[in-house]
Design an enzyme around this catalytic site. Sequence first.
Site, short mmCIF file in Angstrom:
data_model
loop_
_atom_site.label_atom_id
_atom_site.label_comp_id
_atom_site.label_asym_id
_atom_site.label_seq_id
_atom_site.Cartn_x
_atom_site.Cartn_y
_atom_site.Cartn_z
N GLY A 47 0.84 -1.21 0.00
CA GLY A 47 0.00 0.00 0.00
C GLY A 47 0.86 1.24 0.00
O GLY A 47 1.84 1.31 0.74
N ARG B 203 1.06 -5.30 -5.06
CA ARG B 203 1.25 -6.41 -4.11
C ARG B 203 1.46 -7.63 -5.00
O ARG B 203 0.58 -8.00 -5.76
CB ARG B 203 0.03 -6.58 -3.23
N ASP C 143 5.06 -4.10 6.36
CA ASP C 143 5.37 -5.45 6.84
C ASP C 143 5.56 -6.50 5.72
O ASP C 143 6.57 -7.18 5.66
CB ASP C 143 4.20 -5.83 7.76
N THR D 96 4.15 3.16 5.59
CA THR D 96 2.77 2.66 5.66
C THR D 96 1.98 3.61 6.55
O THR D 96 2.49 4.06 7.58
CB THR D 96 2.67 1.23 6.23
N ASP E 213 -0.36 2.80 8.35
CA ASP E 213 -0.86 2.07 9.53
C ASP E 213 -0.03 2.26 10.80
O ASP E 213 -0.53 2.06 11.89
CB ASP E 213 -0.92 0.56 9.23
N ASP F 274 2.19 0.25 11.89
CA ASP F 274 2.05 -1.04 12.55
C ASP F 274 3.37 -1.82 12.65
O ASP F 274 3.36 -3.03 12.90
CB ASP F 274 0.99 -1.90 11.84
N ARG G 85 -5.68 -1.60 9.42
CA ARG G 85 -5.60 -3.07 9.40
C ARG G 85 -5.72 -3.59 10.83
O ARG G 85 -6.75 -3.40 11.45
CB ARG G 85 -4.31 -3.52 8.75
N HIS H 43 -22.36 17.52 19.64
CA HIS H 43 -21.75 16.59 18.67
C HIS H 43 -21.15 15.43 19.44
O HIS H 43 -20.91 15.54 20.66
CB HIS H 43 -20.66 17.29 17.87
N ARG I 291 -24.74 9.19 12.12
CA ARG I 291 -24.33 9.05 10.73
C ARG I 291 -22.98 8.33 10.66
O ARG I 291 -22.20 8.37 11.63
CB ARG I 291 -24.19 10.43 10.06
O1 F6P Z 1 -1.68 -1.14 4.88
C1 F6P Z 1 -2.21 0.04 4.44
C2 F6P Z 1 -3.69 -0.09 4.16
O2 F6P Z 1 -4.15 1.16 3.72
C3 F6P Z 1 -4.53 -0.62 5.33
O3 F6P Z 1 -4.79 0.36 6.29
C4 F6P Z 1 -5.73 -1.13 4.60
O4 F6P Z 1 -6.38 -2.13 5.35
C5 F6P Z 1 -5.14 -1.70 3.35
O5 F6P Z 1 -3.91 -1.04 3.15
C6 F6P Z 1 -5.98 -1.51 2.11
O6 F6P Z 1 -5.34 -2.18 1.07
P1 F6P Z 1 -5.65 -2.00 -0.49
O7 F6P Z 1 -4.79 -0.92 -1.01
O8 F6P Z 1 -5.27 -3.31 -1.06
O9 F6P Z 1 -7.11 -1.66 -0.62
#
Ligand code: F6P
Length: 319
Positions: free
Chosen positions: A11, A72, A103, A125, A127, A129, A171, A215, A243
Site C-alpha cells: 500500500g 502487491r 510489513d 505505511t 498504519d 504497525d 488493518r 456533537h 451518521r
Molecule cells: O496497509 C495500508 C492499508 O491502507 C490498510 O490500512 C488497509 O487495510 C489496506 O492497506 C488496504 O489495502 P488495499 O490498497 O489493497 O485496498
Amino acid sequence: MKAIGILTSGGDAPGMNAAIRAVVRTAIYNGLKVFGIKEGYNGLLNGKLEEMNLSSVADIIHRGGTMLRSARSEEFMTEEGFNKALNILRIFDIDGLVILGGDGTFRGAKKLSDAGVPVVCIPCTIDNDLGYTDYTIGFFTAVETVVDAMSKLRDTSTSHGRANVVEVMGRACGDIALYAGLAGGAESIIVPEVDFNIDEVCKRVIQGRNRGKLHHIIVLAEGVGNAYEVAKTVQERTNTDVRVTILGHIQRGGTPSTFDRILASKMGFKAVELLLAQEVGRAIGIKCNEIISMDLDQALSTKKAFDKAMYETAKILSI
Ligand code: F6P
C-alpha cells in the site's frame, strides 16, 4: 557498490516520493548509478526498471503516492518469480536495493537478503504497525487527513445534534484511530487492541448530551465490528441521530505532512549511507527522535506496542 535499485511495494503512503528523492540524490552524490524499479516486486521480476538521474526526482517532494508505482505481488513469493527477480538484479549489475513499504514488503526484502542481496528497508505505511520504529512514513499525514475530516464532521454534527461514527484504516493496528481520536477530541475510540463495550460508548453519548454537547464522534478502526451496526445500535440505545463516514483510501493520498517529508528525507539519506558502508539486511526506523537501523529479522519480530496510556488520556479528555 556501483549501482543500486529502489522500489516501492504494498500500500502506498504519503512521503514515499520524498524518500525516493532522498535515495536517488544521495546515491548520485556519492557516485552511484540508481535504477528505479516500477510497480514493486512485480516490476522487478518483469524487468521494469530504468536509470534515474537528478531530474527524475525533481518536483516530487510534496506529492502523495509513489512515482515508482506500487503493487502487491504474489508471483514474487513463488520460487519461479523470485528467481526471475534475482536474474534481473544480476543482468543489470545491481549491487544493492532500497526497498520501501510495510510489513509484507519487508518480508519480501528478507527473502532477497537471505539470498545474498544487500538490502535496506524504509518503513512506509499509513498504519504505523511496525513495532521496531516509533513512526512510519505516511502515518502522520493520514492522521492529519482524519483529523481534518473529523473537524468538518463536528461542524455539521453540532448543527444537527448528531453523533458520527468515523471508520479509519489501520488493518490490525489502532494507531490512526488513537492519534486522530486524541487530536480530534473523539468521545470514543474503538481499536483492535482494546476490548470494546457498546454500552460504554452509548453511555458516553448520553452523558455528553446531558451536559450540553451537540456533537459526538466515535472513531472506529477498520475490522473492529461494522461501522453501520455500531451506528444502528448507538442510535437505538441513545435515541440520538447517528451518521457513518468511512474515510477509506482518502487516508492514503494527499500531500505529505512536513513531518513525513523530513522523516522520509532523513531515512532515504540513511539508507544510502548504510548500503555504502555495507551495513545491509537492515531496516531503518526512528526511535526517540533519532534515526536508527535494525537487523531486518529483529525488526520484523519486534511486536508492535499499543500506547494504552495515550488511549486512557484521550478517554479522560473527552468526557
Ligand atoms: O496497509 C495500508 C492499508 O491502507 C490498510 O490500512 C488497509 O487495510 C489496506 O492497506 C488496504 O489495502 P488495499 O490498497 O489493497 O485496498
